[in-house]
Structure formats: structure tokens, C-alpha cells
Scaffold this active site. Structure first.
Site, PDB file in Angstrom:
ATOM      1  NE  ARG A   1       2.160  -0.349 -16.459  1.00  0.00           N
ATOM      2  CZ  ARG A   1       0.786   0.132 -16.501  1.00  0.00           C
ATOM      3  NH1 ARG A   1       0.329   0.950 -17.617  1.00  0.00           N
ATOM      4  NH2 ARG A   1       0.053  -0.634 -15.921  1.00  0.00           N
TER       5      ARG A   1
ATOM      6  CB  ALA B   1      35.266  23.086  32.960  1.00  0.00           C
TER       7      ALA B   1
ATOM      8  N   GLY C   1      -0.835  -7.564  -8.952  1.00  0.00           N
ATOM      9  CA  GLY C   1       0.240  -7.242  -9.894  1.00  0.00           C
ATOM     10  C   GLY C   1       1.459  -6.950  -9.396  1.00  0.00           C
TER      11      GLY C   1
ATOM     12  CD  GLN D   1      -4.235 -12.570 -10.722  1.00  0.00           C
ATOM     13  OE1 GLN D   1      -3.785 -11.682  -9.954  1.00  0.00           O
ATOM     14  NE2 GLN D   1      -4.688 -12.371 -11.889  1.00  0.00           N
TER      15      GLN D   1
HETATM   16  C1  UD1 Z   1      -6.709  -0.675 -15.764  1.00  0.00           C
HETATM   17  C2  UD1 Z   1      -7.860  -1.014 -16.752  1.00  0.00           C
HETATM   18  C3  UD1 Z   1      -8.065   0.518 -17.539  1.00  0.00           C
HETATM   19  C4  UD1 Z   1      -8.095   1.597 -16.281  1.00  0.00           C
HETATM   20  C5  UD1 Z   1      -6.968   1.506 -15.563  1.00  0.00           C
HETATM   21  C6  UD1 Z   1      -7.281   2.723 -14.538  1.00  0.00           C
HETATM   22  C7  UD1 Z   1      -7.957  -3.363 -17.138  1.00  0.00           C
HETATM   23  C8  UD1 Z   1      -7.907  -4.430 -17.979  1.00  0.00           C
HETATM   24  N1  UD1 Z   1      -7.556  -2.027 -17.555  1.00  0.00           N
HETATM   25  O1  UD1 Z   1      -5.282  -0.538 -16.473  1.00  0.00           O
HETATM   26  O2  UD1 Z   1      -9.283   0.210 -18.051  1.00  0.00           O
HETATM   27  O3  UD1 Z   1      -8.314   2.738 -17.327  1.00  0.00           O
HETATM   28  O4  UD1 Z   1      -6.850   0.420 -14.888  1.00  0.00           O
HETATM   29  O5  UD1 Z   1      -6.345   3.143 -13.645  1.00  0.00           O
HETATM   30  O6  UD1 Z   1      -8.444  -3.670 -16.355  1.00  0.00           O
HETATM   31  N2  UD1 Z   1      -3.673  -6.626 -11.079  1.00  0.00           N
HETATM   32  C9  UD1 Z   1      -3.862  -7.825 -10.396  1.00  0.00           C
HETATM   33  N3  UD1 Z   1      -3.612  -9.074 -11.047  1.00  0.00           N
HETATM   34  C10 UD1 Z   1      -3.393  -9.027 -12.548  1.00  0.00           C
HETATM   35  C11 UD1 Z   1      -3.294  -7.800 -13.123  1.00  0.00           C
HETATM   36  C12 UD1 Z   1      -3.488  -6.565 -12.297  1.00  0.00           C
HETATM   37  O7  UD1 Z   1      -4.038  -8.092  -9.102  1.00  0.00           O
HETATM   38  O8  UD1 Z   1      -3.345  -9.938 -12.930  1.00  0.00           O
HETATM   39  C13 UD1 Z   1      -4.074  -5.549 -10.079  1.00  0.00           C
HETATM   40  C14 UD1 Z   1      -2.743  -4.605 -10.066  1.00  0.00           C
HETATM   41  O9  UD1 Z   1      -1.958  -5.002  -8.929  1.00  0.00           O
HETATM   42  C15 UD1 Z   1      -3.410  -3.189  -9.963  1.00  0.00           C
HETATM   43  C16 UD1 Z   1      -4.648  -3.143 -10.778  1.00  0.00           C
HETATM   44  O10 UD1 Z   1      -4.906  -4.647 -10.718  1.00  0.00           O
HETATM   45  O11 UD1 Z   1      -3.500  -2.831  -8.514  1.00  0.00           O
HETATM   46  C17 UD1 Z   1      -4.789  -2.605 -11.872  1.00  0.00           C
HETATM   47  O12 UD1 Z   1      -3.553  -3.256 -12.920  1.00  0.00           O
HETATM   48  P1  UD1 Z   1      -2.816  -2.324 -13.721  1.00  0.00           P
HETATM   49  O13 UD1 Z   1      -1.892  -3.132 -14.386  1.00  0.00           O
HETATM   50  O14 UD1 Z   1      -2.494  -1.210 -13.159  1.00  0.00           O
HETATM   51  O15 UD1 Z   1      -3.884  -2.015 -14.728  1.00  0.00           O
HETATM   52  P2  UD1 Z   1      -4.035  -0.851 -15.905  1.00  0.00           P
HETATM   53  O16 UD1 Z   1      -2.930  -1.214 -17.001  1.00  0.00           O
HETATM   54  O17 UD1 Z   1      -3.626   0.453 -15.096  1.00  0.00           O
HETATM   55 CA    CA Z   2      -3.038   1.157 -13.094  1.00  0.00          CA
END
Ligand code: UD1
Ligand code: CA
Length: 459
Positions: A15, A421, A11, A72
Site C-alpha cells: 500500500r 583586485a 512485508g 521469511q
Molecule cells: C496487522 C494486523 C491487524 C492490526 C494491524 C495494526 C494481522 C493479520 N493483522 O494488519 O489486526 O490491527 O496490523 O497495525 O496481523 N509482515 C511480515 N510478513 C508477512 C506479512 C506482514 O513480516 O507475511 C510484517 C509487515 O512487514 C509489517 C507487519 O508484519 O511490518 C504488519 O503487516 P501489515 O501487512 O502491515 O498488517 P496490517 O494489515 O496492518
Molecule cells: Ca500495518
């Protein structure tokens, strides 16, 4: 049974509003994802797979060959991310430990405990959850009337009453590997967000497999980091726990909330650390040393009973009982001997000094090899740079360098030398000599009357 770790780190971390991809963002000087991998390496997990995508080179450069990578290409959600590992893991017998790449505070004993619990309960899927006061942003754990977990609902999809649920998804799952990949393929796109949610495996597996939860007691360690404010909270937590560990092993800290110690720093007992001090990188502070206040030490070794006050020590070594500061700067592999004094406004760069050498005030020692019992007078400097190249100064033992001496490098100064010096020495000085390199003083007697003219009114 083989064990696999699957880290989701593709990801962007929108944010965060930073250039660096989120999982590479440092906490106490170390990238988040490195904490995760370091801890996994201490468990009995056999293989680590990292899902990378956004700025994948940055993550791969941090982890190098400590993980295998699955790419990905498009970030279509956590479910899609996990499925990207199919080419490496699909169909394999074993258990997979899924971790988000933005959860750096979980340590290996808890990882071990979670995997053991999964096995002992005979689960096919264990969802790791926590109870928090402010669940905003986390997926909520929805249970049926018997208390069995039914599913996870993301904040955006929550009804008003679901929003009140304080048990949330940590995004850590322990799951039978074969069942995982069978299930991931069945996940449908979430209409509202247009993403494939990994959380959907709970509802999907709930029907045919044994799904359970494990509630961690301290929600801090499963905190997900989504923005820079969360970074500061994680940093504070980590700092407090690192400092506590050191204090319990005999390190005194004055005002510890202002003291930052990196994860890999070694501090022996009997060390005192004063406020506004940071010690990071691969630093070692030996017994009885006194560090701070207002001091920064990085990748350096401070030997027994040395004192470093109000100073900067980077990539350097300070010998036993040597005092540094106030306002000294050691850098570029400075290696200062035992019982030295590196005092006020002294800089030492890429130089070594023997034991009992002193530069008490206002000196620059650069690219020099200095012997024992050398005294640098106030304002004495090595002139190491000719505008193009750096040159070396070699100084023997028992050398007394007067105030405001320039030693123009390359130059070799032998043992038992005195330099007067104010000298600017440009030639080597043989053993036992006194070197004087300055104009002789001329006193013009009675000269004042030519300089001090009478005022017009006094004429
Ligand atoms: C996610 C969970 C949520 C949980 C929270 C805990 C989902 C849909 N939601 O939300 O239930 O409470 O974590 O912290 O799973 N990532 C990828 N590829 C993507 C999207 C994300 O590799 O396409 C990775 C991100 O880099 C990150 C992790 O997955 O390290 C979590 O993604 P993030 O977007 O932070 O999820 P949250 O909205 O926090
Ligand atoms: Ca997260």
C-alpha cells in the site's frame, strides 16, 4: 526470565507504492525500523529478532548486528512471519514482545509499562489495543458478554456490526514464548486472504491460557503505517512532539509547524529557530545560536551565538559568533572559525578558516586552509579544480584579498599579504608582499571620436 523482542519486518508494504520496503521508509530522515530498535535497546529486553524477507538486505543494512535475523522467504502473513523465528526462539523459557515493523512511534517507557503490566496481571498473552475514531484497516477486538477478549477479526472478515467496533489491534503482543510457538503451529490459513494471521493466537490461546488486553491511552503511538499519507501523519506527530520537547527545554521556535528537527539533534537552551528550517542528522546547536528562517542544517555543529540565515550547512562546523548567510552554502567538512562572516552567496567546501575571517559576498572557498583575520573581497575564489584533480590553497594570517581575485591552486599565500583586485595569482606569495597579477591599465586619450561615429542624418 529472559525477554525477547520479535519485530515483523518481512512485508513488502504494497500500500506504500514505494520502491523501499515499508519498514525501511524514513520518517524525519530515519528509517521506521530504527526507531523501534532504538527504543527496544533502552528496555531490559535481552535479544532482538527481526523477521526479514522482502528486500531483506535493505533492512539488514540498516540494523546491522543490532538484531538477529530470521528469514521469511514467502510473505504468507503475520502468523507465518512470527513462526519463521522458530529456529531462534522455539522452546525457550521467557517472554516475547512482538512488534510490527510499521509502528515507529511507541517509546521505551510504554514498552516497559506493557511488559510490567503483563507480568503483574499474570497473563500468558497480553494483546495491546487502542480505541480509534476511524478503525478502518485495523483488526477489531471482539469481546464476549463479560468483556473478555475472544478474538480479533480483520477488516475483510468483519460483519457489518463488527465493523462498528472502535477498539482495534495494535499488533503488539506480549506473550509467553513457549506458548507462542506451540500456538503459532496451530494457525490455519485464512481462506479469504490465503494468509496465516498472527491475530488467531488470541482465539487459540483464549481456551487454555490467560489472555488479557492492555488499552493504550494515546492511539497515535500505536498507529500502524501502511501508506504515504500515514507517513505524513506520523511525521507531523513526531515533529510536534520533538519540537515541544525542545521548547520546554528553552529553545524558542517561531512558527514551529514549519520547523523540522531530527530525532538525534541536540539543541541547547537560548537558541532561536525561525520558520522553514530543518535540522537533521547528528547536529548540535549550541547556546544562543540563531537559526533560520529558510535554513537547512544536517550533521553539523553550530557553536554558541552563531547565526545562520537562509542557508545550507551540511557536514560542517560553524564557530562561535560567526554569521552565515543569507544564501551561503557550507559543505564537505567546512570548518569555519569563531567570529567569521560567511555572507551572501558564499560557498565553503572542505576548508578551514581561522578566527575573525570574512568572506562577505560572492566567494568560493574550496579545499583551502585559511588563517585568521583574512578578508576575501567580493567575487574572490579559489580555483581548486583543474578538470581532473582538486588542489589545495593555503592562506596565512592577516591576508587581504581584493575583489575578483582568482587563486589558482596549488598555491600558498603567506601572512600579511595583499592581493590586488582583479588578479589571477598562480604563484606562491611571500610574507608581507603586495601581489598584482593583471594587465596594466592603458588610457588612450581622445579616443572617443574613433568610437562614436556621426549618424548619417548628421553628415
Ligand atoms: C496487522 C494486523 C491487524 C492490526 C494491524 C495494526 C494481522 C493479520 N493483522 O494488519 O489486526 O490491527 O496490523 O497495525 O496481523 N509482515 C511480515 N510478513 C508477512 C506479512 C506482514 O513480516 O507475511 C510484517 C509487515 O512487514 C509489517 C507487519 O508484519 O511490518 C504488519 O503487516 P501489515 O501487512 O502491515 O498488517 P496490517 O494489515 O496492518
Ligand atoms: Ca500495518
Amino acid at each position: 526470565m529472559k525477554k525477547y523482542a520479535l519485530i515483523l519486518a518481512a512485508g513488502k508494504g504494497t500500500r506504500m507504492r514505494t520502491e523501499l520496503p515499508k519498514c525501511a521508509f524514513p520518517i524525519l530522515g530515519k528509517p521506521m525500523i530504527e526507531y523501534i530498535v532504538e527504543n527496544i535497546e533502552k528496555t531490559d529486553i535481552d535479544e532482538i529478532v527481526a523477521i526479514v524477507g522482502h528486500k531483506k538486505e535493505v533492512i539488514m543494512d540498516i540494523l546491522k548486528d543490532r538484531a538477529q535475523y530470521a528469514v521469511q522467504e514467502q510473505q504468507l502473513g503475520t502468523g507465518h512471519a512470527a513462526l519463521s523465528a522458530a529456529s531462534l526462539l522455539e522452546g525457550k523459557e521467557g517472554t516475547t514482545f512482538i512488534l510490527p515493523g510499521d509502528m515507529p512511534l511507541m517509546e521505551y517507557p510504554l514498552m516497559d509499562k506493557l511488559m510490567r503490566a503483563h507480568e503483574e496481571m499474570g497473563n500468558d498473552l497480553t494483546v495491546v489495543t487502542m480505541v480509534v475514531d476511524y478503525p478502518k484497516g485495523y483488526g477489531r477486538i471482539v469481546r464476549d458478554e463479560y468483556g473478555t477478549v475472544k478474538g480479533i477479526v480483520e477488516e475483510n472478515d468483519c460483519t457489518e456490526s463488527e465493523k462498528q467496533i472502535k477498539e482495534v489491534n495494535s499488533s503488539v503482543y506480549i506473550v509467553d514464548n513457549k506458548a507462542l510457538f506451540e500456538t503459532l503451529k496451530q494457525i490455519k490459513k485464512n481462506d479469504r486472504k490465503g494468509e496465516y494471521y498472527l491475530t488467531d493466537i488470541v482465539t487459540l490461546m483464549h481456551q487454555n491460557y490467560k489472555v488479557n488486553t492492555f488499552v493504550v491511552r494515546n492511539p497515535m503511538v500505536t498507529m500502524g503505517i501502511n501508506d504515504l499519507y500515514a507517513i505524513s501523519i506520523a511525521e507531523k506527530y513526531l515533529r510536534d512532539s520533538i519540537n515541544k520537547g525542545h521548547m520546554l527545554s528553552g529553545v524558542s521556535m517561531v512558527n514551529p509547524e514549519t520547523i523540522t528537527i531530527g530525532h538525534n539533534v541536540v539543541i541547547e537552551e537560548g537558541v532561536w529557530i525561525y520558520p522553514n528550517t530543518s535540522i537533521t542528522g547528528n547536529s548540535v546547536i549550541k547556546k544562543g545560536a540563531i537559526i533560520g528562517p529558510n535554513t537547512e542544517i544536517k550533521d553539523s555543529i553550530i557553536d554558541e551565538e552563531a547565526e545562520i540565515r537562509h542557508s545550507l550547512v551540511i557536514d560542517s562546523k560553524v564557530g562561535k559568533k560567526t554569521t552565515v548567510g543569507p544564501f551561503a552554502h557550507l559543505r564537505g567538512h567546512a570548518n569555519v572559525g569563531d567570529h567569521n562572516r560567511i555572507g551572501n552567496f558564499v560557498e565553503v567546501k572542505n576548508s578551514t578558516t581561522g578566527d575573525d575571517t570574512k568572506a562577505a559576498h560572492l566567494a568560493y572557498i574550496g579545499d583551502a586552509e585559511v588563517g585568521e583575520r583574512v578578508n576575501f573581497g567580493c567575487g574572490s575564489i579559489t580555483v581548486n579544480y583543474d578538470g581532473v584533480k582538486k588542489h589545495k590553497t593555503i592562506i596565512g594570517n592577516d591576508v587581504f584579498i581584493g575583489c575578483n581575485v582568482n587563486m589558482v591552486a596549488p598555491i600558498a599565500i603567506s601572512d600579511n599579504v595583499f592581493i590586488a583586485a582583479g588578479s589571477t595569482v598562480t604563484k606562491d606569495i611571500p610574507k608581507g608582499s603586495l601581489a598584482i597579477a593583471r594587465n596594466q591599465q592603458i588610457n588612450k586619450e581622445d579616443y572617443y571620436k574613433y568610437l562614436i561615429k556621426p549618424k548619417p542624418s548628421e553628415k
